[in-house]
Scaffold this active site. Structure first.
Site, PDB file in Angstrom:
ATOM      1  N   LYS A   1       3.960  43.777  24.151  1.00  0.00           N
ATOM      2  CA  LYS A   1       5.115  42.724  23.631  1.00  0.00           C
ATOM      3  C   LYS A   1       6.174  43.199  24.614  1.00  0.00           C
ATOM      4  CE  LYS A   1       2.856  42.566  19.200  1.00  0.00           C
ATOM      5  NZ  LYS A   1       3.031  43.003  17.621  1.00  0.00           N
TER       6      LYS A   1
ATOM      7  N   GLN B   1       6.105  47.039  14.005  1.00  0.00           N
ATOM      8  CA  GLN B   1       4.553  46.907  14.301  1.00  0.00           C
ATOM      9  C   GLN B   1       3.869  47.431  12.887  1.00  0.00           C
ATOM     10  OE1 GLN B   1       3.186  45.444  16.753  1.00  0.00           O
ATOM     11  NE2 GLN B   1       0.868  46.031  16.057  1.00  0.00           N
TER      12      GLN B   1
ATOM     13  N   ASP C   1       8.215  37.895  13.169  1.00  0.00           N
ATOM     14  CA  ASP C   1       7.102  37.945  12.793  1.00  0.00           C
ATOM     15  C   ASP C   1       6.749  36.905  11.743  1.00  0.00           C
ATOM     16  OD1 ASP C   1       4.933  39.692  13.777  1.00  0.00           O
ATOM     17  OD2 ASP C   1       6.073  41.509  13.000  1.00  0.00           O
TER      18      ASP C   1
HETATM   19  N1  GUN Z   1      -0.239  44.478  13.768  1.00  0.00           N
HETATM   20  C1  GUN Z   1      -1.230  43.590  14.187  1.00  0.00           C
HETATM   21  N2  GUN Z   1      -0.824  42.433  14.394  1.00  0.00           N
HETATM   22  C2  GUN Z   1       0.411  42.499  13.961  1.00  0.00           C
HETATM   23  C3  GUN Z   1       1.512  41.467  14.114  1.00  0.00           C
HETATM   24  O1  GUN Z   1       1.364  40.192  14.632  1.00  0.00           O
HETATM   25  N3  GUN Z   1       2.946  41.802  13.964  1.00  0.00           N
HETATM   26  C4  GUN Z   1       3.092  43.202  13.425  1.00  0.00           C
HETATM   27  N4  GUN Z   1       4.441  43.663  13.157  1.00  0.00           N
HETATM   28  N5  GUN Z   1       2.097  43.860  13.495  1.00  0.00           N
HETATM   29  C5  GUN Z   1       0.936  43.944  13.722  1.00  0.00           C
END
Ligand code: GUN
Length: 282
Positions: free
Chosen positions: A51, A95, A118
């Site tokens: 990311k 995350q 998100d």
């Molecule tokens: N962990 C696995 N997928 C995601 C996601 O799309 N966003 C976040 N914040 N954590 C994750």
């Protein structure tokens, strides 16, 4: 006849290029994303690194915060306070999963809804449900982009969503409803699941069970979007598979997303799109 394979990698590359172009056009604001990782879960570390790299590649600013697993809930909430108040930060992503001693719901609700790239905050989930402009979770957004490119005429089609998570199942059902599909949400307690799936013109698999959906559950010519990313071991080797038995499904479906290379690449591209949107609307 075998199904058209939906190329998520190519679609994601197109979306990233579009975001990069828009970042350039709006040169008076540099979109910034803060990614917060607590602990050292190996899978999360890989996701977070990808990311942060993607953010820089489209010309945005990255504010990484990698904290030890011993971080307290209060310390994390204070960091979010700081990021909520920082004008350079337009998006905040914490995350998941968080360590067990931290209440993830409380943390996610602490993020300003305007910076919630998100789309997990109840304010954004609520706005999506009532059809207001919202930050929409990245994976469902990515699914819809692939779906619209594959099936231009969605109104009236039967869409079946397998899985009811807050992150994928529920928001994608809302998006399909907005697209005028007739939506059925199914889950582990659904009776006659195979039969319900056989009625789907569009089948969204988001249950997190490797190759759970079989070829004979799929209507001939249906579009299948496989959100699953499951690591399995075959003959001593690990490989990634989706929630759909791909080799069977590809014989029946009209179009299908592969795993890897389908929905997965779209998620980060949509995170960039959401960060840009947050930057341009604050
Ligand atoms: N962990 C696995 N997928 C995601 C996601 O799309 N966003 C976040 N914040 N954590 C994750």
């Amino acid at each position: 006849m075998t199904a058209t394979i939906i190329d998520g990698k190519a679609a994601a590359a197109r979306l990233r290029a579009k975001v990069a172009e828009e970042v350039k056009q709006h040169h008076y604001v540099k979109p910034g994303l803060a990614v917060v990782l607590v602990g050292a879960d190996p899978a999360s570390e890989v996701y977070v690194r990808n990311k942060e790299k993607a953010v820089l590649e489209v010309g945005m600013a990255s504010f990484p915060h990698h904290l030890p697993a011993s971080t307290t809930e209060n310390e994390l909430l204070r960091l979010i306070d700081t990021l909520n108040a920082d004008a350079r930060v337009h998006g905040i992503l914490v995350q998941l999963p968080l360590p067990a001693h931290i209440n993830a719901e409380k943390v996610l609700e602490h993020i300003s809804p305007r910076k919630d790239v998100d789309g997990f905050h109840p304010v954004n989930a609520g706005k999506l449900a009532v059809g207001q402009n919202a930050l929409v979770p990245c994976t469902p957004l990515g699914c819809m982009i692939l779906l619209r490119e594959t099936v231009p005429d969605l109104p009236g089609l039967n869409a079946v969503v397998v899985g009811r998570s807050n992150i994928v199942g529920k928001p994608i059902a809302q998006l399909l409803l907005q697209a005028d599909c007739t939506v059925t949400i199914t889950h582990s307690k659904t009776k006659n699941l195979a039969e319900v799936c056989r009625n789907a013109d569009i089948l969204i698999a988001a249950i997190g069970k490797p190759e759970f959906i079989k070829g004979d559950w799929i209507k001939k010519g249906a579009t299948v979007i496989d959100v699953g990313i499951n690591r399995i071991t075959v003959d001593g080797k690990t490989k990634l598979v989706g929630d759909v038995a791909f080799q069977e499904a590809v014989q029946v479906a009209g179009a299908i997303t592969p795993v890897p290379g389908g929905v997965g690449p779209m998620t980060i591209a949509c995170l960039l799109a959401n960060t840009l949107k947050a930057a341009l609307t604050t």
